[in-house]
Design an enzyme around this catalytic site. Structure first.
Site, PDB file in Angstrom:
ATOM      1  CE  LYS A  13      -8.389   4.887 -16.117  1.00  0.00           C
ATOM      2  NZ  LYS A  13      -9.615   5.300 -15.448  1.00  0.00           N
ATOM      3  NE  ARG A  88     -13.423   0.973 -18.000  1.00  0.00           N
ATOM      4  CZ  ARG A  88     -12.763   1.925 -18.654  1.00  0.00           C
ATOM      5  NH1 ARG A  88     -11.694   1.639 -19.329  1.00  0.00           N
ATOM      6  NH2 ARG A  88     -13.186   3.169 -18.597  1.00  0.00           N
ATOM      7  NE  ARG A 127     -12.500  13.191 -20.036  1.00  0.00           N
ATOM      8  CZ  ARG A 127     -12.209  11.932 -19.726  1.00  0.00           C
ATOM      9  NH1 ARG A 127     -11.139  11.654 -19.012  1.00  0.00           N
ATOM     10  NH2 ARG A 127     -13.021  10.959 -20.085  1.00  0.00           N
ATOM     11  NE  ARG A 160     -14.219  10.017 -23.516  1.00  0.00           N
ATOM     12  CZ  ARG A 160     -13.544   9.197 -22.712  1.00  0.00           C
ATOM     13  NH1 ARG A 160     -12.233   9.377 -22.546  1.00  0.00           N
ATOM     14  NH2 ARG A 160     -14.138   8.219 -22.081  1.00  0.00           N
ATOM     15  NE  ARG A 171     -17.248   7.107 -18.842  1.00  0.00           N
ATOM     16  CZ  ARG A 171     -16.536   8.211 -19.063  1.00  0.00           C
ATOM     17  NH1 ARG A 171     -17.129   9.367 -19.221  1.00  0.00           N
ATOM     18  NH2 ARG A 171     -15.231   8.144 -19.112  1.00  0.00           N
TER      19      ARG A 171
HETATM   20  P1  AMP Z   1     -12.139   5.302 -21.089  1.00  0.00           P
HETATM   21  O1  AMP Z   1     -11.607   6.216 -22.126  1.00  0.00           O
HETATM   22  O2  AMP Z   1     -11.079   4.377 -20.530  1.00  0.00           O
HETATM   23  O3  AMP Z   1     -12.932   6.002 -20.015  1.00  0.00           O
HETATM   24  O4  AMP Z   1     -13.190   4.334 -21.835  1.00  0.00           O
HETATM   25  C1  AMP Z   1     -14.348   4.830 -22.470  1.00  0.00           C
HETATM   26  C2  AMP Z   1     -15.352   3.696 -22.713  1.00  0.00           C
HETATM   27  O5  AMP Z   1     -14.749   2.690 -23.536  1.00  0.00           O
HETATM   28  C3  AMP Z   1     -15.794   2.953 -21.457  1.00  0.00           C
HETATM   29  O6  AMP Z   1     -16.858   3.612 -20.789  1.00  0.00           O
HETATM   30  C4  AMP Z   1     -16.216   1.610 -22.050  1.00  0.00           C
HETATM   31  O7  AMP Z   1     -17.477   1.701 -22.709  1.00  0.00           O
HETATM   32  C5  AMP Z   1     -15.163   1.395 -23.123  1.00  0.00           C
HETATM   33  N1  AMP Z   1     -13.972   0.676 -22.580  1.00  0.00           N
HETATM   34  C6  AMP Z   1     -12.701   1.166 -22.444  1.00  0.00           C
HETATM   35  N2  AMP Z   1     -11.878   0.252 -21.909  1.00  0.00           N
HETATM   36  C7  AMP Z   1     -12.645  -0.861 -21.683  1.00  0.00           C
HETATM   37  C8  AMP Z   1     -12.390  -2.146 -21.135  1.00  0.00           C
HETATM   38  N3  AMP Z   1     -11.176  -2.486 -20.679  1.00  0.00           N
HETATM   39  N4  AMP Z   1     -13.430  -3.018 -21.079  1.00  0.00           N
HETATM   40  C9  AMP Z   1     -14.647  -2.700 -21.524  1.00  0.00           C
HETATM   41  N5  AMP Z   1     -14.973  -1.512 -22.032  1.00  0.00           N
HETATM   42  C10 AMP Z   1     -13.980  -0.590 -22.123  1.00  0.00           C
END
Ligand code: AMP
Length: 217
Positions: A13, A88, A127, A160, A171
């Site tokens: 993404k 999400r 990553r 990360r 996740r």
């Molecule tokens: P990402 O970088 O999009 O994979 O997000 C990393 C982490 O941030 C996720 O595993 C969640 O803990 C939190 N997070 C990101 N976007 C959301 C969302 N829309 N709702 C809830 N938690 C989020």
């Protein structure tokens, strides 16, 4: 163009979003990036969010919904936006629908990027991310020219915390339980464009542009 990118963690993404925003000249709104910035800035929101993020769980809906609502009001969103990693949950999608309705705006498409779970694990475990410009690399599939240094801005790359193997599994589970139902939610609105997330970055980008009714530029 008002777009949502939906898909499991590691589906590409963020990488694809960077190309879309440059071609369509719209901002990328990544809730993951906004939350990581809050964690780095050690704000109250960041400290609260970190607990959930480190476990691979979702941050509470009201926190992210508030963040996105505020961001959508900014001037640079007037010509459109790309939401990456939001919504999400169904509750977040409903909140977004209400917000857009109030703003008299409609989504154009929800691009659903499909990648099987074992591939997700392989991608996330290797990553590496740039903390400054958010560029992404992979130790095998897309290495930086100079090992641990970002090609674009020269910052030191990092892994990360939530890209560790245990957290990746958590996740993925969260994705299937809480986020995948959004595909059906948006199918009902006729917005979903499914795209295979396997292949080269260019191939996937071509499919996304085609799904959006464009040729890759
Ligand atoms: P990402 O970088 O999009 O994979 O997000 C990393 C982490 O941030 C996720 O595993 C969640 O803990 C939190 N997070 C990101 N976007 C959301 C969302 N829309 N709702 C809830 N938690 C989020």
């Amino acid at each position: 163009m008002r777009l949502i990118f939906l898909g499991p963690p590691g589906c590409g993404k963020g990488t694809q979003a960077q190309r879309i925003i440059s071609d369509y000249r719209i901002p990328q709104i990544s809730t993951g990036d906004l939350l990581r910035q809050a964690v780095r800035d050690k704000t109250a929101l960041g400290k609260e969010a970190k607990k959930f993020m480190d476990r691979g769980e979702l941050v509470p809906d009201e926190v992210v919904v508030g963040m996105v609502k505020e961001r959508l009001l900014a001037n640079d969103c007037k010509g459109g936006f790309l939401l990456d990693g939001f919504p999400r949950t169904v509750a977040q999608a409903e909140a977004l629908d209400r917000t857009l309705q109030k703003m008299k705006l409609k989504l154009n498409a929800v691009v659903s990027i499909e990648v099987p779970d074992p591939e997700v694990v392989k991608r996330l475990a290797g990553r590496r991310t740039c903390p400054k410009c958010q560029a992404m690399y992979h130790v095998i599939f897309n290495p930086a020219q100079n090992q641990n240094v970002c090609d674009k801005c020269g910052s030191e790359l990092y892994q990360r915390d939530d890209d560790q193997e245990d957290t990746i599994q958590a996740r993925l589970e969260v994705y299937h339980r809480q986020t995948a139902p959004l595909i059906e939610y948006y199918q009902k609105q006729g917005l979903v464009k499914p795209v295979t997330g396997m292949g080269s970055i260019d191939e996937i980008y071509g499919r996304i542009r085609q799904a959006l009714g464009d040729r890759a530029g």
